[in-house]
Design a protein around this motif. Sequence first.
Motif, PDB file in Angstrom:
ATOM      1  N   ARG A  86       0.834  -1.206   0.000  1.00  0.00           N
ATOM      2  CA  ARG A  86       0.000   0.000   0.000  1.00  0.00           C
ATOM      3  C   ARG A  86       0.866   1.254   0.000  1.00  0.00           C
ATOM      4  N   PHE A  87       1.940   1.228   0.769  1.00  0.00           N
ATOM      5  CA  PHE A  87       2.860   2.367   0.755  1.00  0.00           C
ATOM      6  C   PHE A  87       3.528   2.506  -0.617  1.00  0.00           C
ATOM      7  N   ALA A  88       3.832   1.387  -1.247  1.00  0.00           N
ATOM      8  CA  ALA A  88       4.399   1.436  -2.593  1.00  0.00           C
ATOM      9  C   ALA A  88       3.394   2.014  -3.582  1.00  0.00           C
ATOM     10  N   GLU A  89       2.119   1.672  -3.408  1.00  0.00           N
ATOM     11  CA  GLU A  89       1.085   2.246  -4.273  1.00  0.00           C
ATOM     12  C   GLU A  89       1.022   3.756  -4.109  1.00  0.00           C
ATOM     13  N   GLY A  90       1.197   4.227  -2.877  1.00  0.00           N
ATOM     14  CA  GLY A  90       1.227   5.675  -2.652  1.00  0.00           C
ATOM     15  C   GLY A  90       2.377   6.338  -3.379  1.00  0.00           C
ATOM     16  N   LEU A  91       3.539   5.694  -3.393  1.00  0.00           N
ATOM     17  CA  LEU A  91       4.681   6.238  -4.133  1.00  0.00           C
ATOM     18  C   LEU A  91       4.379   6.295  -5.630  1.00  0.00           C
ATOM     19  N   ALA A  92       3.809   5.223  -6.162  1.00  0.00           N
ATOM     20  CA  ALA A  92       3.531   5.162  -7.598  1.00  0.00           C
ATOM     21  C   ALA A  92       2.503   6.215  -8.000  1.00  0.00           C
ATOM     22  N   LEU A  93       1.447   6.366  -7.203  1.00  0.00           N
ATOM     23  CA  LEU A  93       0.423   7.373  -7.503  1.00  0.00           C
ATOM     24  C   LEU A  93       0.994   8.781  -7.426  1.00  0.00           C
ATOM     25  N   THR A  94       1.834   9.027  -6.412  1.00  0.00           N
ATOM     26  CA  THR A  94       2.463  10.336  -6.280  1.00  0.00           C
ATOM     27  C   THR A  94       3.300  10.650  -7.511  1.00  0.00           C
ATOM     28  N   SER A  95       4.108   9.692  -7.939  1.00  0.00           N
ATOM     29  CA  SER A  95       4.961   9.890  -9.104  1.00  0.00           C
ATOM     30  C   SER A  95       4.128  10.157 -10.348  1.00  0.00           C
ATOM     31  N   GLU A  96       3.024   9.434 -10.496  1.00  0.00           N
ATOM     32  CA  GLU A  96       2.173   9.614 -11.670  1.00  0.00           C
ATOM     33  C   GLU A  96       1.518  10.989 -11.684  1.00  0.00           C
ATOM     34  N   VAL A  97       0.902  11.375 -10.577  1.00  0.00           N
ATOM     35  CA  VAL A  97       0.180  12.646 -10.550  1.00  0.00           C
ATOM     36  C   VAL A  97       1.140  13.827 -10.651  1.00  0.00           C
ATOM     37  N   LEU A  98       2.280  13.740  -9.976  1.00  0.00           N
ATOM     38  CA  LEU A  98       3.243  14.848  -9.980  1.00  0.00           C
ATOM     39  C   LEU A  98       4.095  14.865 -11.235  1.00  0.00           C
ATOM     40  N   GLU A  99       4.015  13.796 -12.046  1.00  0.00           N
ATOM     41  CA  GLU A  99       4.784  13.667 -13.283  1.00  0.00           C
ATOM     42  C   GLU A  99       6.289  13.701 -13.021  1.00  0.00           C
ATOM     43  N   VAL A 100       6.693  12.908 -12.024  1.00  0.00           N
ATOM     44  CA  VAL A 100       8.110  12.753 -11.698  1.00  0.00           C
ATOM     45  C   VAL A 100       8.777  11.912 -12.783  1.00  0.00           C
ATOM     46  N   PRO A 101       9.947  12.284 -13.262  1.00  0.00           N
ATOM     47  CA  PRO A 101      10.636  11.476 -14.289  1.00  0.00           C
ATOM     48  C   PRO A 101      10.817  10.025 -13.855  1.00  0.00           C
TER      49      PRO A 101
END
Length: 385
Positions: free
Chosen positions: A49-64
Amino acid sequence: MTRPIKPDAKPARPWFSSGPTAKRPGWSADGLPTDLLGRGIRAPEVVARFAEGLALTSEVLEVPEDWALVYVPGSDTGAVEAALWNLLGARPVQVMAFENFGKVWATDARDHLNLQPEILDATWGRFPDVSRVDPAADLVFPWNGTTSGVRAPGGDWISTDREGLVICDATSAAFAMALPWDRLDVVTFSFQKALGGEAGLGMAALSPRAIERLDQFVPPRPVPKVLRLRNDTGFDRALATGSMINTFSVMTLEDWIDALVWAKAEGGLGALIARTEANAAALDEWVARTDWVDWLAEDPATRSTTSVCLKIIHPRVAAMDDEARRDLVTRMKALLEDEGAAFDIEGHRNAPAGLRIWCGCTVDVEDVRALTPWLDWAFAVAMAE
């Protein structure tokens, strides 16, 4: 003297604090999953679940894609401190100190890390002279001064072939302003700012150059465990997979994921920036037609669209000493809160006396428009007393 007439309508959601900020429209605690509460922080389901939070954050923020994201305790402060303690010391250091937190990072680098940073300062309302930035040095700076309402005028002044790292405190800019990822190396932010998450957790996005520094540079100081991004071999890559430095709140994470899901449904980063800019524009329209208030940020190119800081320019107020001006703002704040028309609109305690109104994406533009007549009313009442 006749007491000014109260406006007819109030903001539906009168939350304008600059942190923690307003929850997303439609938010309810009833919508947060609770099935993982009480589980061990290392349980596979919790780590996932914490990993999902990282992935969603990266997607929404458009992190390289080649960057890494990690959670850090202590909100954005913890994330910045983790970057300072783990990364600084390999090169000369410059720190931009044009508002409260930039001044804190400068003090930490000088007094606590025993470095000799060059401090690029500016008076309240201004951004530092970017011609002084040295591409060979490590640079620490806030993208948006939460306490001053001053933001960076874009990122063209940062070299793309720099030798040093750029550590950017982006806590009131992330999810609200476009960030030039190719000109940054560490980007920090907290749950509690632009997406209205709960306080206590921060995040650090690390570029390949920052990860290389972690792999190759051993800090010449003991690093507290809660700030430690390295293990015995370099960057602790487990942190980028959902593993935690220490025990984090699962409920806080669920609230963060809820905000990210809303952000995706709204249309992603572009839509969040558009909502923020619409809110700031609505407030700007009021400032332009109001003779007792003005922006604290002097240059329109550096005016924040999130933590909007305003100064009171009425001649009677300008003639007051600082304590009297603060008393006036405190009275305005009390009047508004007693009416349920606005909460937490005072400036930061270390900033010049004035107003600070959050215009980030979780605020609705209709509420900003409904707020402005109440600001006029509170000022008139406070001045008449």
